[in-house]
Design a protein around this motif. Structure first.
Motif, short mmCIF file in Angstrom:
data_model
loop_
_atom_site.label_atom_id
_atom_site.label_comp_id
_atom_site.label_asym_id
_atom_site.label_seq_id
_atom_site.Cartn_x
_atom_site.Cartn_y
_atom_site.Cartn_z
N VAL A 141 19.34 52.76 59.89
CA VAL A 141 20.49 53.59 59.52
C VAL A 141 20.05 54.76 58.63
O VAL A 141 20.43 55.92 58.86
CB VAL A 141 21.57 52.75 58.80
CG1 VAL A 141 22.66 53.65 58.22
CG2 VAL A 141 22.17 51.73 59.75
N MET A 142 19.22 54.48 57.62
CA MET A 142 18.80 55.53 56.70
C MET A 142 17.82 56.50 57.36
O MET A 142 17.79 57.69 57.03
CB MET A 142 18.19 54.92 55.44
CG MET A 142 19.15 54.07 54.62
SD MET A 142 20.75 54.88 54.31
CE MET A 142 20.25 56.31 53.37
N VAL A 195 18.96 48.46 57.65
CA VAL A 195 19.12 49.59 56.73
C VAL A 195 18.06 50.65 57.01
O VAL A 195 18.35 51.86 56.95
CB VAL A 195 19.03 49.12 55.27
CG1 VAL A 195 19.13 50.29 54.31
CG2 VAL A 195 20.13 48.12 54.97
N TRP A 196 16.84 50.23 57.33
CA TRP A 196 15.79 51.21 57.63
C TRP A 196 16.21 52.10 58.79
O TRP A 196 16.08 53.32 58.73
CB TRP A 196 14.48 50.50 58.00
CG TRP A 196 13.37 51.49 58.30
CD1 TRP A 196 12.47 52.01 57.41
CD2 TRP A 196 13.09 52.12 59.55
NE1 TRP A 196 11.64 52.91 58.03
CE2 TRP A 196 12.00 53.00 59.35
CE3 TRP A 196 13.64 52.03 60.82
CZ2 TRP A 196 11.45 53.78 60.37
CZ3 TRP A 196 13.10 52.81 61.86
CH2 TRP A 196 12.02 53.66 61.62
N ALA A 200 21.99 45.65 51.71
CA ALA A 200 22.08 46.90 52.47
C ALA A 200 22.57 48.05 51.60
O ALA A 200 22.03 49.17 51.66
CB ALA A 200 23.02 46.70 53.66
N ALA A 239 18.66 42.23 56.33
CA ALA A 239 19.23 43.54 55.99
C ALA A 239 18.20 44.66 56.11
O ALA A 239 18.57 45.79 56.49
CB ALA A 239 19.79 43.50 54.57
N SER A 240 16.94 44.40 55.80
CA SER A 240 15.94 45.46 55.68
C SER A 240 15.77 46.30 56.95
O SER A 240 15.86 47.54 56.89
CB SER A 240 14.60 44.86 55.25
OG SER A 240 14.70 44.32 53.95
N SER A 244 20.22 51.26 50.52
CA SER A 244 20.72 52.59 50.90
C SER A 244 20.83 53.50 49.69
O SER A 244 20.44 54.67 49.74
CB SER A 244 22.09 52.46 51.58
OG SER A 244 22.01 51.68 52.75
#
Length: 800
Positions: free
Chosen positions: A747-748, A744-745, A438, A740-741, A442
């Protein structure tokens, strides 16, 4: 008994030096990382907390729409406000008016210098706890000729810190006036919202032309601080403050407008305050960084836990014997907790040493000047002790519970094998790599956005342009005419221009607002010369540029950008010749006429949409910035030329210049720091995870030594042995990246919404991260797998 536990703990750690070192080192790195971020957070949340009266000092904010509505308010207030509050409001013990430092020229021993100088009331050093090394706090700013220097400034100007009685000249308005040093302040703490090098008497400022003109209730240009009496409730009495303001400004205020008192210690974390010299920090960002640091520490604790579980195999018989001779589960848990806390203490000491060594690098990363000071941050002691206890319990609870739960009969019959094969250990490894992946993903996305913003053409040619600050130069219009004429003879100079406003981070801009057809319009206003648009490489969409030969260009003609054209509903085909109805700035007799439309360009960072702009040439504005375009290549010759021509025209005023592209890139300093911090934390977390994986692979090979020997005797190949050892670990790593992918996608994607101009998140970022992490894990585990694969099977079969 406790002494005995510590002895046993030390002996057990000494027995397995390799794994103990891995545990100690990993935890030390995690603790060092967390301590650095903890120091940063404590520093940010304790800005201005070193003042003795900090809890009673407030910044007065101008403007409030409702008593319960949370707004920022303007930090700028009127000159008479502070004295009036002290006189009329019983709870106000003292007031201080403050002009934030700005650059001025000084003459010391006939040498011209640029220095930042502010102004403050005499009560400044009584209200605030800036220590005077030399001088008296009550009289240091009492006279209009008095000035206070910081210790470092005194050494720089006079070669010694005790410069009391020294005189020099300061440019105030357009005249150099003498001042006398009456105080030397100790160098200011880094966590202070006040950052001055020279502080003059406010009474001196009040005598200037601007000071005289602004000494009324209609001009808000000053910071006003009040010290309230202990226990005062004035800060929460919005009605009383509003009534006070209405008594002095009844014509300027709406029915609910008044004053707000902002606590001194809250200024630094209030991002709604515009104009504070030391930029406020978003508290949310501080917590995000702390969470990242906590994630790194959590990974280190997980490493400790997994390795402790692995080491438990060699201690199973010890547990069995202890239980046979009467050892209780509680006593065993206490012993293992003692070992965990002992190792955490060792790690904390090592982590503190490592943090101190890494502090200069972290300061560059965070843009702060942090120091480990228990005097300045006494709360660090309690926080570090709490961290040791929490980390020790977090890392030692499960191993202690697991080891104390062994059954004596089972462990005395055989050797327990727990080296990474149980579900809990696999879960810990997976979580470690989820956090690591993550952070890495990021950091890559933030770097992509940063690169996009820095490399994107802003709509004009920002390269090879030098910007010179001239707002302190008397008659800068005439100075520019001579400067431009002198530069024209040099081939390394390809163009020059002047403007009232600069371009870039912290350059500011002139703005105006008006109403057109019932619609409110806000626009940025630039007073420029005829060479400004072509020199900076801006492109005309329609119409023409200003011309020095057309008189009306300096009277009522303007150029607008596309955004302003769209506000009026015009097109490039019909905008030229249209009056800018509603615009009434500069006292024009009629609405100005549009003679050109310039293509949109980003004059702010790409976080912001392009807003309406107006370009004009109305007198009597003086240019405060000179722009010089250089021929591409090595700028050394051109800079020498600029310096020489400047010295011919303005020998008493030191030159100050910067490159325009670097100034524009400073819009993205926070993104650059964030990407560096997250990237460093991500790399560190991967490193720690791989250390843990190395330890687990060592244990896995150790527990399967005989099995590997049998497989080799039966004909298993090196590849098969390698795959046998590594496949379980690699599956966990791959699974972690997959988990995680999408998180994180999301969140970002949310983070990128704050940018008006942004990148698209590409699929290859996740693939690249997954391949990289899997490759590192493969190298880590593969080393032990290959050692096992090439080992002599005879020795393996003899292993008990």
């Amino acid at each position: 008994m406790l002494k005995n536990y510590f002895k046993l703990a030390w002996r057990n750690l000494a027995k397995q030096k390799g794994l103990s070192f891995i545990s100690l080192f990993g935890l030390s790195v995690g603790i060092a990382c967390f301590i650095l971020f903890l120091l940063y957070a404590v520093n940010e949340f304790n800005f201005d907390g070193f003042h003795k009266n900090a809890d009673d000092i407030y910044l007065v904010l101008n403007g409030r729409t409702a008593a319960k509505e949370v707004i920022g308010g303007s930090i700028f207030t009127e000159m008479p406000l502070g004295p009036a509050m002290k006189q009329e409001l019983a709870d106000v013990k003292e007031d201080v008016r403050y002009v934030q430092p700005f650059e001025t020229f000084i003459n010391v021993n006939k040498e011209g210098r640029r220095e930042n100088m502010g102004y403050a009331d005499p009560a400044f050093f009584s209200v605030f706890s800036f220590k005077l090394k030399y001088g008296n706090v009550t009289t240091a700013l009492a006279d209009i000729h008095n000035i206070v220097l910081t210790e470092q400034t005194a050494k720089r100007l006079f070669g010694r810190s005790n410069a009391i009685g020294k005189t020099f000249q300061v440019k105030i308005e357009n005249v150099f006036q003498p001042v006398i040093v009456t105080g030397i302040a100790e160098d200011l703490p880094a966590n202070s919202s006040f950052q001055f090098t020279m502080l003059a008497s406010f009474a001196r400022w009040a005598l200037t032309e601007e000071g005289k003109n602004s000494n009324n209730w209609g001009w808000d240009s000053y910071l006003t601080f009040v010290q309230l009496k202990p226990g005062s409730s004035l800060a929460g009495d919005g009605q009383l403050l509003a009534d006070f303001k209405h008594r002095h400004q009844p014509k300027h205020l709406g029915p609910k407008t008044g004053l707000t008192l902002e606590p001194l210690k809250a200024i630094h974390t209030n991002t709604r305050l515009f104009g504070v010299k030391v930029s406020p920090v978003d508290p949310q960002m501080i917590w995000i960084l702390l969470i990242i640091a906590a994630g790194v520490l959590l990974i280190a604790c997980m490493n400790f836990t997994t390795l402790a579980i692995g080491r438990s195999a060699s201690r199973s018989k010890e547990v069995g014997v202890r239980k046979v001779i009467g050892g209780t589960k509680r006593a065993l848990m206490f012993q293992f907790f003692t070992e965990s806390i002992l190792l955490t203490l060792f790690s904390t000491v090592a982590g503190l040493f490592l943090a101190i060594r890494l502090l200069p690098y972290f300061n560059r990363l965070s843009g702060r000047q942090l120091v480990f000071s228990i005097t300045q941050f006494p709360q660090l002691i309690g926080l570090i002790v709490a961290m040791v206890v929490i980390a020790g319990c977090l890392a030692g609870f499960y191993p202690a519970l697991l080891l104390s739960a062994f059954k004596a009969a089972d462990v005395l019959k055989t050797k327990a094998k727990l080296g990474g094969s149980n579900l809990f250990t696999k879960s810990l490894v997976t979580v470690q790599f989820i956090l690591s992946a993550a952070m890495i993903i990021s950091a890559i996305i933030i770097l992509q956005q940063l690169h996009y913003m820095e490399s994107k053409n802003p709509g004009f040619d920002k390269e090879n342009v030098v910007e010179l600050e001239t707002y302190l130069i008397p008659d800068s219009r005439n100075a520019y005419a001579q400067f431009r004429q002198g530069l024209a003879a040099y081939p390394e100079i390809t163009g020059s221009a002047s403007a009232e406003n600069g371009l870039g981070e912290r350059e500011g801009m002139s703005g105006t607002g008006y109403t057109h057809d019932g619609k409110s319009i806000r626009c940025a206003e630039y007073n420029v010369d005829a060479d400004y648009i072509p020199t900076l490489g801006m492109r005309m969409l329609a119409g023409r540029n200003f011309s020095p030969d057309i008189a009306s260009d300096t009277i009522d003609n303007v150029i607008i950008n596309e955004a302003m054209m769209n506000e009026y509903g015009w097109t490039p085909g019909n905008a030229i010749g249209k009056p800018l109805e509603g615009y009434d700035n500069h006292g024009l007799a009629k609405a100005p006429t549009v003679i050109g439309v310039v293509k949109n360009f980003n004059y702010l960072g790409l976080q912001h949409k392009i807003e309406p702009q107006i370009f004009l040439r109305f007198p009597p504005a003086q240019p405060m910035h000179f722009f010089v375009r250089l021929r591409p290549g090595n700028p050394a010759t051109a800079l020498a030329t600029i310096g020489a021509e400047w010295k011919k025209i303005l020998p008493n005023y030191p030159i100050k210049y910067k490159f325009l592209d670097e100034d524009l890139d400073r819009f993205y300093q926070s993104e650059e720091r964030l990407s560096n911090i997250i990237g460093s934390a991500g790399g560190l977390s991967i490193f720690l995870s791989c250390i843990g994986l190395l330890g687990l692979s060592v244990l896995a090979v150790s527990n399967r030594t005989k099995e590997i020997g049998i497989r080799k005797v039966l004909g298993a190949s090196l590849t098969a042995i390698f795959r046998l050892i590594s496949k379980d670990f690699l599956q966990l790593v791959a699974f972690a990246v997959v988990i995680a992918s999408p998180i994180v996608w999301w969140v970002m994607h949310k983070w990128l919404q704050d940018y008006a101009y942004r990148i698209r998140i590409e699929w290859w970022v996740f693939v690249l991260t997954g391949v990289t992490i899997t490759g590192l894990a493969l190298l880590t585990v593969g080393f032990q797998a290959m050692r096992a694969a090439v080992a002599n099977p005879v020795k393996s079969l003899r292993t008990e």
